[in-house]
Design a protein around this motif. Sequence first.
Motif, short mmCIF file in Angstrom:
data_model
loop_
_atom_site.label_atom_id
_atom_site.label_comp_id
_atom_site.label_asym_id
_atom_site.label_seq_id
_atom_site.Cartn_x
_atom_site.Cartn_y
_atom_site.Cartn_z
N ILE A 77 39.00 24.93 47.04
CA ILE A 77 37.66 25.22 46.51
C ILE A 77 37.54 26.72 46.23
O ILE A 77 38.34 27.52 46.70
N VAL A 78 36.53 27.08 45.48
CA VAL A 78 36.19 28.48 45.21
C VAL A 78 35.30 28.96 46.36
O VAL A 78 34.42 28.23 46.80
N GLY A 79 35.55 30.15 46.86
CA GLY A 79 34.70 30.67 47.93
C GLY A 79 35.24 31.96 48.50
O GLY A 79 36.07 32.63 47.90
N THR A 80 34.75 32.30 49.68
CA THR A 80 35.19 33.50 50.40
C THR A 80 36.01 33.05 51.59
O THR A 80 35.58 32.19 52.37
N MET A 111 29.15 27.92 49.05
CA MET A 111 27.76 27.46 49.00
C MET A 111 27.17 27.38 50.41
O MET A 111 26.53 26.40 50.79
N LYS A 112 27.41 28.42 51.21
CA LYS A 112 26.88 28.57 52.57
C LYS A 112 27.41 27.53 53.56
O LYS A 112 26.84 27.33 54.61
N LEU A 113 28.50 26.86 53.20
CA LEU A 113 29.17 25.91 54.10
C LEU A 113 30.57 26.42 54.42
O LEU A 113 31.26 26.93 53.54
#
Length: 153
Positions: A77-80, A111-113
């Motif tokens: 996934i895309v994220g940090t 998305m804050k998860l």
Amino acid sequence: MADDELKRFLALMAEHDLEEMEVEQAGLRVRFRKRAARAMPVTTGGPPAEAEGGAPPAPARGDPGGAPGPRVLRAPIVGTVYRAPAPDEEPFVEVGARVRKGQVLCLIEAMKLMHEIDAEEDGTVVAIFIENGQAVEYGERLLAIDPARESAS
């Protein structure tokens, strides 16, 4: 927006070589933008260098083929990405660490998860391609694990 929809939009960007795309659906607006290329991170005793350019990275978490040697885990996934469970704690793994299937290797916040990225097989971490707090894209390399080194003492 479901993960499948986000993946579909990312695939469209790659397919049409788009630099940026914005989508609005049911009052939610999402903008996708490619980052500029970064320098390669330093690794110790890592896998053979992968060719840069050419085909876009495979979207799978691990490299297919079943060939012996290190397997590269890729961002699902895309994220940090976070290498440790908390800012003041030690990283989940370092180069040279033995890991077991299902062991948490890092976290990706999207998305804050928080999503745990687990080892897909037993082995030894031979390369880490990410830094703590780094933004990652779908299919980007995270770590390399060599299953052949698992039984070495």
